[in-house]
Design a protein around this motif. Structure first.
Motif, PDB file in Angstrom:
ATOM      1  N   ILE C 369       0.835  -1.195   0.000  1.00 33.50           N
ATOM      2  CA  ILE C 369       0.000   0.000   0.000  1.00 33.50           C
ATOM      3  C   ILE C 369       0.873   1.249   0.000  1.00 33.50           C
ATOM      4  O   ILE C 369       0.636   2.208  -0.727  1.00 33.50           O
ATOM      5  N   ALA C 370       1.933   1.204   0.806  1.00 27.43           N
ATOM      6  CA  ALA C 370       2.715   2.431   0.990  1.00 27.43           C
ATOM      7  C   ALA C 370       3.795   2.612  -0.068  1.00 27.43           C
ATOM      8  O   ALA C 370       4.127   3.732  -0.431  1.00 27.43           O
ATOM      9  N   THR C 371       4.373   1.516  -0.549  1.00 23.02           N
ATOM     10  CA  THR C 371       5.524   1.668  -1.451  1.00 23.02           C
ATOM     11  C   THR C 371       5.345   0.958  -2.784  1.00 23.02           C
ATOM     12  O   THR C 371       6.266   0.982  -3.605  1.00 23.02           O
ATOM     13  N   ASP C 445      -0.090  -9.492  -7.588  1.00 27.03           N
ATOM     14  CA  ASP C 445      -0.292 -10.944  -7.436  1.00 27.03           C
ATOM     15  C   ASP C 445      -0.338 -11.356  -5.964  1.00 27.03           C
ATOM     16  O   ASP C 445      -1.291 -11.976  -5.523  1.00 27.03           O
ATOM     17  N   VAL C 446       0.690 -10.961  -5.226  1.00 27.70           N
ATOM     18  CA  VAL C 446       0.767 -11.416  -3.831  1.00 27.70           C
ATOM     19  C   VAL C 446      -0.416 -10.875  -3.032  1.00 27.70           C
ATOM     20  O   VAL C 446      -1.055 -11.600  -2.271  1.00 27.70           O
ATOM     21  N   ALA C 447      -0.728  -9.595  -3.246  1.00 29.06           N
ATOM     22  CA  ALA C 447      -1.847  -9.010  -2.512  1.00 29.06           C
ATOM     23  C   ALA C 447      -3.121  -9.801  -2.769  1.00 29.06           C
ATOM     24  O   ALA C 447      -3.878 -10.117  -1.856  1.00 29.06           O
ATOM     25  N   THR C 455      -6.176  -3.925  -2.291  1.00 27.22           N
ATOM     26  CA  THR C 455      -4.837  -3.498  -2.691  1.00 27.22           C
ATOM     27  C   THR C 455      -4.529  -3.993  -4.094  1.00 27.22           C
ATOM     28  O   THR C 455      -3.923  -3.274  -4.893  1.00 27.22           O
ATOM     29  N   PHE C 456      -4.955  -5.210  -4.407  1.00 24.55           N
ATOM     30  CA  PHE C 456      -4.735  -5.710  -5.762  1.00 24.55           C
ATOM     31  C   PHE C 456      -5.373  -4.776  -6.780  1.00 24.55           C
ATOM     32  O   PHE C 456      -4.745  -4.362  -7.748  1.00 24.55           O
ATOM     33  N   LEU C 459      -3.542  -1.442  -7.118  1.00 22.37           N
ATOM     34  CA  LEU C 459      -2.302  -1.576  -7.890  1.00 22.37           C
ATOM     35  C   LEU C 459      -2.612  -1.806  -9.357  1.00 22.37           C
ATOM     36  O   LEU C 459      -2.020  -1.187 -10.243  1.00 22.37           O
ATOM     37  N   ALA C 460      -3.562  -2.709  -9.605  1.00 24.37           N
ATOM     38  CA  ALA C 460      -3.866  -3.072 -10.985  1.00 24.37           C
ATOM     39  C   ALA C 460      -4.381  -1.868 -11.758  1.00 24.37           C
ATOM     40  O   ALA C 460      -3.959  -1.600 -12.878  1.00 24.37           O
ATOM     41  N   LYS C 461      -5.281  -1.113 -11.132  1.00 27.17           N
ATOM     42  CA  LYS C 461      -5.849   0.032 -11.852  1.00 27.17           C
ATOM     43  C   LYS C 461      -4.786   1.065 -12.163  1.00 27.17           C
ATOM     44  O   LYS C 461      -4.772   1.657 -13.240  1.00 27.17           O
ATOM     45  N   ARG C 462      -3.888   1.281 -11.204  1.00 23.39           N
ATOM     46  CA  ARG C 462      -2.840   2.260 -11.472  1.00 23.39           C
ATOM     47  C   ARG C 462      -1.879   1.753 -12.543  1.00 23.39           C
ATOM     48  O   ARG C 462      -1.412   2.514 -13.390  1.00 23.39           O
TER      49      ARG C 462
END
Lengths: 427, 272, 655
Positions: C369-371, C445-447, C455-456, C459-462
């Motif tokens: 989330i943070a990095t 993937d891991v999330a 979180t997935f 990340l995916a959307k960004r």
């Protein structure tokens, strides 16, 4: 080394006899080299010099001439009666009537000035000595008994020692009352405290809140700046150390370590001082019940000071646990030792386990995978015991012992037990 | 010192009223808003107390970034968070002081300092001074609360602890040695409610004169050698740093090896 | 007597079966709605059964034939029996056909009985042990009662004692086969299984297709529950799928976590879901338990929690966190049950609602989330490893043929070696490529496998937004996890790309004649199939083709290809780190040792890390990209010494 100077008459005789076959060697041994022959009175009363006789042959076979006198020192020492005590050349400073006071409240951990305290006193001196016309004095406020005798050397002009039992332990409220009394009576121009956990950081903030001054915290640099109210500007860390705030230096400042150079060139009077009025008695709302005995084995790895860590090479686990107990060390382990079920997961050291900050890390039978070495990178001293002299842990270690870990540990345990025994007998 | 603001009579009613002051944290690497680490540990500490009723209080701006961070606290399992709305640049101490004197909690828990802004760590001290409550810093744990007296464990360096007793109401701050905050779950974070509270805003005028920039790396202190000759000064300046490979003892008996280790342990004074 | 009794028996059994079916359907309908084409599904069912399912069953020839005989014989016999004995249509060929059908079924049931004599550990015992007898009772009694019907024996053959005995056996057979089918006996699998095939949640899997991407949660709708808390939170067709389980234990036999002694057994998990759906305790379960977890201590009900916050409920959380999402169980399941989907659904609830991701899970998710990377490294340092490589960055070049997706291995010193090798190969082949550089984030993937759908998706959307700014033909990556997510899971969120694993791309480059290799001089080599490349994406051949092109003859491990054993690094398993009796990578390196190989070729940073973490390994671990980069010779040299032989070899396998 012994201080007694031994003479060897035979060698001295050879040194005088230039025709003696061992003359050159003995001269060299005595540290004179050919120096004896570099300067002599000529037949006509003129001083003659032999420039080739100077210097010595360096390690690379090149002649070196050292004019600092160091190489000649043995010669000089021989004649002058050996060691010279370096004279204390520090200027003695005494400030009779200070224009203002800079109050410093050092932490005094273990009853002595810490390096942080000394840095802070250096900072205080900068503030006090800035204007030679209006010189200020540095006042140190010390709580409880102490063992320090170098206040003068550290730059203290006035020493206010509040040696009462009420200040023992964690007594922020009593100490704050004392500081408030000083504020009322002496009204120091500046208050400087170390921004150190549980020491000045706590007391300084209390003081600032009490006397309603907005302090600068995390100060690490000050500069003169006439545009500011007190003539100084400071740079302070903000936002958990991620920003630098430049602001006018306020009356109360909490400074980080290495905020200034400690005093080294002057000596000060450290003149004792006392408050004119007795401190009001204080009803403490915080009671110190004393330090809790912490079992080193129970200390979290990240906080531990001394870690005994086991890896794949450890076979004798009972011996290992016993050693940890005797040494008073916190137990750690490599990933493999944890995977094999010999140690619990929360004892794993390394990038995939816990990052540790121990002062001493004793790694037994750990070869040093990259993840493990990453996890111990902030340890001060690493000791490795391993059978394999080529492993990475040995390369990292400050002290490495190649050998059977079980035997070395057992020997260490015996040694420690034996030393303790002797101490007990002596006591 | 000042008389206590209120008598500790609330414990008679059973539940211990705990307020946790939470701030918007800032990730040290990316600067993204998050739960502040110490505040979150404070929330965790509050949750570990027996029979406590916990209120989360934040004073500050409500925008998208801060809401995300505040929801991080809600995700630890709270239904609501009290948000005292303050404009940017406001001094939140008067607002928090009035909110606390209204809510009258027995115990106020907060982190040692904020992760953004001035981050001076003064807030709990100023609140304590204003409310006239005792204040204890750097806690690792609260052992128990009985008869209006809390027994606390203060974190000392290297895993050491000091036991303290303090009369409630009190303000305490949490050290990094306190147990780490539990995971913030998305579901409760999303559902949690922000209860807005009003408070007059007092602006922090002094900070306008400050210049703030990203922290510079502090210069490493050089070893200053006071030497008479230029040669010595040069030698000191050009000297290589110590280290570069430690001592390796091979072909030694275990006893010799142990001796060497023992010496180093003694030097470092880790043997007690 | 039998003539009057038989129709009554048959129709009462049928009637009871219908009531049972209705009750069973009600149990399934407790689940959440899931739209499936009912009629189309039913119409497709026979084909799905006869082709797709038997493709899986057929991996074991004997069992496959046994099943064909028994099941085929039974279906035929049941239908004919209703006609002949139920409705009295005994004329002509029908009776004879019934005789033949029951005879076939009897032969099949003999094989079933033989298998049950010394059953392997993976098979469930309990009621399943009586199944061959029931099958025999049914087939034999039907055969016998049909004999008089077709006139082989006189109608009044035997005494009334014989008739009563026969009637009793017929009742047993009918009871097991009809009544038991819908009331929860072993034959339940036939009824539930048939419908499960018809209403499967991944219809794409049939007809040779592949559907492995996890399905997204709708996070915008606050009413959608975040994952599965109670058995009734599964969709109805998932519940139906669980009910279809035959407890054959093939999943158990291939599960790496089970083999490592971690508290997971896919078969038991599915049975626990059935227990939860019907309500009750798992005490009647008669197969291997979760390692170190005695049977009978867990119980659940359709609306009670599957995992308790404290204490015990239906399943312990560590069971769910033991899964490496390697999909070996799904690949092996003859009923095509989706174990991994169910596990991730339950994990989602644990992470999103309980906030209870074990061990380092919470920390990894916080870091993501943070990095934007699981290690918590500074995002701006993602390209530090390539400071000297002068890689073209998309932000500067805007377009390229190939977008090289680096993955989080960019922060890992071991994987940086692989990446360097891959870049050498791409440059050697003159590929026009670029990287996203610091704009790249973790693929998610891991999330996602840890259940953190929020979180997935973030990340995916960004990542999708970043990718949409640039023009490229295809994405190439050396991380099968990123590969799978980009290829199969971003589509649902609006990102559709042509994605290649580096081994596939290298094979393609080689075939196009853009790479030239020096002959292999090393020792024996084996190849480890990454789960996310093989089972998830069906790419078994390209890596082997590349190795062949290098002149390497792969010494296959006993478990390779679609049966490859997981390295233990998937699904966040190294992060949640549930203890077992041994480590999964150690078992895999033992597999390697058995081949006698000196080197394992891998194609996944996770596998590399896990296998390299094995102490005292007998083989070296190298990524395919590294092997290729080492063997690379410039084109000019290659022309001087043609390596035609190898080129022919790859043509053969390609065709």
């Amino acid at each position: 080394m012994t201080e007694i100077l031994r003479r060897d008459p035979r060698k001295e005789w050879i040194a005088r006899n230039r025709l003696h076959p061992e003359h050159e060697r003995v001269l060299f041994e005595l540290g004179q080299g050919t120096a004896v022959a570099t300067e002599w009175m000529g037949p006509n009363g003129v001083i003659r010099k032999n420039p080739h006789g100077l210097g010595f042959i360096g390690p690379n076979g090149i002649k070196r001439i050292d004019r600092s006198g160091v190489q000649q020192a043995p010669t000089a020492g021989r004649g002058a009666g050996h060691s010279t005590t370096t004279a204390d050349d520090r200027r003695h400073v005494e400030i009779e009537a200070p224009a203002f006071l800079v109050a410093v409240v050092p932490d005094m951990p273990g009853g002595r000035l810490s390096s942080h305290d000394r840095d802070l006193l250096g900072l205080a001196r900068q503030l006090a000595d800035a204007d030679s016309e209006r010189q200020g004095a540095v006042l140190a406020v010390v709580f409880g008994s102490h063992k320090e005798d170098g206040f003068g050397e550290a730059g203290v002009d006035r020493l206010l020692h509040l040696d009462e039992e009420v200040f023992d332990g964690y007594t922020p409220e009593t100490r704050l009352a004392a500081l408030s009394a000083i504020e009322r009576e002496l009204a120091p121009y500046y208050w400087l405290l170390p921004d150190s956990k549980l020491g000045g950081a706590d007391l300084g903030r209390r003081l600032a809140a009490r006397i309603q001054e907005r302090p600068a915290t995390g100060v690490w640099q000050i500069e003169m700046d006439d545009t500011c109210e007190l003539g100084w500007r400071c740079t302070a860390r903000g936002a958990a150390g991620t920003t630098d705030i430049q602001r006018a230096l306020p009356r109360v400042a909490l400074a980080l370590s290495e905020c200034a150079e400690p005093v080294s060139e002057t000596r000060h009077a450290a003149q004792p001082m006392a408050l004119s009025q007795a401190l009001p008695s204080q009803l403490g709302r915080i009671e110190d019940l004393g330090q809790v005995a912490v079992d080193p084995a129970g200390v979290a790895l990240a906080e531990a000071e001394f870690i005994l860590s086991a890896g794949n090479g450890v076979k004798d686990w009972d011996g290992f646990h016993h050693a940890a107990k005797v040494l008073g060390a916190t137990e750690g382990a490599s990933r493999v030792a944890v995977d094999d079920g010999f140690m619990p997961r929360h004892r794993q050291v390394g990038a995939t386990g816990t990052w540790v900050t121990a002062r001493v890390y004793l790694a037994v039978g750990i070869s040093g995978a990259i993840q493990h070495l990453q996890g111990i990178q902030s340890c001060e001293k690493v000791i490795a015991v391993n059978l394999d002299p080529g492993c990475d842990m040995i390369k990292r270690a400050d002290l490495a012992v190649i050998g059977d870990s079980a035997k070395v540990l057992a020997a260490l345990v015996d040694l420690v037990a034996q030393q303790r025994e002797e101490k007990r007998d002596a006591a | 010192m000042q008389p206590e603001a209120q008598a500790p009579d609330a414990q008679a009613r059973g539940a211990l009223e705990v307020a946790v002051l939470v701030s918007i944290g800032r990730h040290p690497l990316t600067g993204r808003a998050r739960r502040a680490d110490q505040d979150a540990r404070g929330v965790e500490l509050a949750m570990s107390l027996d029979k406590s009723r916990i209120t989360l209080v934040h004073a500050g701006v409500l925008d998208e970034e801060s809401e995300g961070a505040l929801r991080g606290y809600l995700g630890m399992g709270f239904q609501a968070l009290t948000l005292v709305e303050q404009p940017p640049g406001a001094d939140v101490i008067p607002a928090l002081a009035s909110a606390l004197s209204e809510a009258k909690p027995q115990l106020v828990i907060t982190g040692e300092r904020a992760e953004q802004g001035e981050g001076s760590g003064l807030l709990p001290y100023l609140l304590a001074e204003r409310l006239g409550w005792p204040m204890v810093s750097g806690l690792a744990n609260v052992e128990k609360v009985e008869n209006g007296v809390a027994t606390l464990l203060q974190a000392l360096p290297r895993g050491q602890r000091r036991r303290l007793q303090v009369r409630l109401p009190a303000i305490v701050t949490v050290d990094g040695a306190a147990s780490a905050a539990r995971q913030s779950a998305y579901g409760p974070a999303r559902r949690g409610e922000m209860r807005l509270a009003e408070a007059p805003a007092v602006f922090d005028e002094a900070s306008n004169d400050w210049t703030v920039q990203a922290a510079r790396k502090r210069p490493k202190r050089l070893k200053i050698v006071k030497a008479a000759s230029a040669r010595d000064r040069f030698k000191a300046a050009a000297a290589k740093a110590e280290g570069g490979g430690g001592q390796v003892l091979s072909d030694v008996t275990p006893e010799q090896g142990a001796e060497a280790i023992y010496k180093l342990l003694k030097e470092e004074a880790v043997l007690r | 007597m039998l003539e009057t009794l038989l129709p009554i028996l048959i129709f009462s059994a049928l009637g009871l079966a219908v009531i049972g079916a209705w009750r069973r359907i009600r149990l399934w309908r407790q689940g959440r709605p899931s739209p499936v084409p009912i009629l189309k599904g039913l119409a497709a069912m026979p084909r799905r059964y006869l082709v797709d399912l038997h493709h899986v069953v057929g991996r074991d020839k004997v069992m496959s034939n046994t099943h064909v005989a028994t099941a085929g014989g039974f279906v035929l016999a049941a239908v004919l029996m209703i006609l002949v004995h139920g409705l009295g249509l005994a004329q002509g060929v029908l009776g004879w056909a019934l005789l033949v059908a029951s005879a076939i079924m009897f032969v099949g049931s003999l094989f079933v009985a033989r298998r049950r004599r010394n059953p392997p550990a993976r098979l469930s015992k309990g009621p399943w042990m009586r199944l061959p007898k029931s099958l025999m009772a049914f087939s034999l009694s039907v055969f016998l009662i049909t004999l008089p019907t077709v006139g082989v024996l006189p109608a009044d053959f035997g005494s009334w004692i014989l008739a009563v005995a026969l009637a009793a056996v017929v009742t047993w057979g009918l009871g097991e086969m009809f009544f038991g089918m819908t009331w929860g006996g072993p034959m339940k699998h036939a009824f539930a299984g048939a419908l499960h095939l018809a209403f499967h949640r991944r219809a794409e899997r049939f007809g040779g297709g592949r559907s492995t991407g996890l399905k997204a949660l709708n996070l915008d709708d606050p009413k959608v529950s975040l994952g599965v808390e109670t058995p009734s939170d599964f969709t109805w067709n998932q519940l139906l799928g669980f009910d279809a389980c035959v407890q054959c234990g093939r999943c158990e036999a291939v599960c790496p976590a089970f083999a490592a002694g971690q508290p997971l057994n896919p078969k038991k998990l599915i049975q626990d879901m059935v227990v939860g759906m019907t309500g009750g305790s798992d005490a009647n379960y008669a197969g291997s338990p979760y390692p170190d977890k005695p049977v009978g201590e867990h119980h659940g009900d359709p609306h009670g929690p599957i995992v308790a916050r404290e204490g015990k409920a239906l399943v312990d959380a560590e069971t769910l966190w033991s899964c490496t999402t390697c999909r070996a169980c799904v690949e092996e399941c003859p009923m095509m049950i989706e174990h991994v989907d169910a596990i991730v659904d339950m994990r989602r609830f644990l992470t999103l609602e309980h906030g209870n991701t074990p061990n380092k899970g919470a920390e990894v998710l916080d870091n993501l989330i943070a990095t934007d990377n699981p290690g918590g490294f500074e995002p701006g340092s993602r390209m530090h490893w390539a400071a000297d490589l002068n890689l073209p960055v998309m932000r500067d070049v805007k377009q390229a043929d190939v977008l090289l997706w680096l993955g989080d291995g960019a922060f890992d010193m071991r994987n940086q070696r692989t990446l360097r090798a891959l870049i050498k190969v791409l440059r050697g082949a003159g590929v026009d490529f670029a990287v996203l550089g610091n704009e790249e984030r973790d693929s998610g993937d891991v999330a996602r496998r840890l259940g953190d759908e929020a979180t997935f998706q973030s990340l995916a959307k960004r990542n999708i937004a970043t990718l949409s700014q640039y023009r490229f033909q295809r994405i190439v990556t050396c991380d099968p996890h990123s590969f799978h997510v980009l290829k199969n899971e971003y589509g649902e969120l609006g990102g559709n790309y042509e994605v290649f694993h580096h081994s596939t791309y290298i094979a393609e480059l080689y075939e196009a004649g853009r790479l030239h290799f020096a002959p292999w001089k090393g020792g024996k080599v084996t190849y480890h199939d990454p789960c996310y490349l093989g089972r998830y994406n069906g790419e078994y051949e390209a890596p082997r083709n590349v190795l062949r092109a290098l002149g390497i003859e792969v010494a296959e491990m006993a478990r390779s290809g679609f049966r490859s054993r997981c390295c233990g690094g998937g699904g966040g398993a190294p992060i949640t780190d549930i203890p077992g009796k041994q480590r999964i990578p150690d078992m895999r390196m033992n597999d390697v040792k058995e081949t006698g190989a000196e080197l394992v070729a891998v194609g996944c940073p996770q596998c590399t890390a896990m296998l390299e973490g094995v102490v005292d390994a007998t083989a070296e671990i190298r990524d395919i990209a590294e092997l290729v980069a080492d063997a690379l010779v410039p084109e000019s040299e290659a022309r001087a010494q043609p390596t035609g032989e190898a080129r022919i070899a790859i043509k053969e396998v390609a065709s």
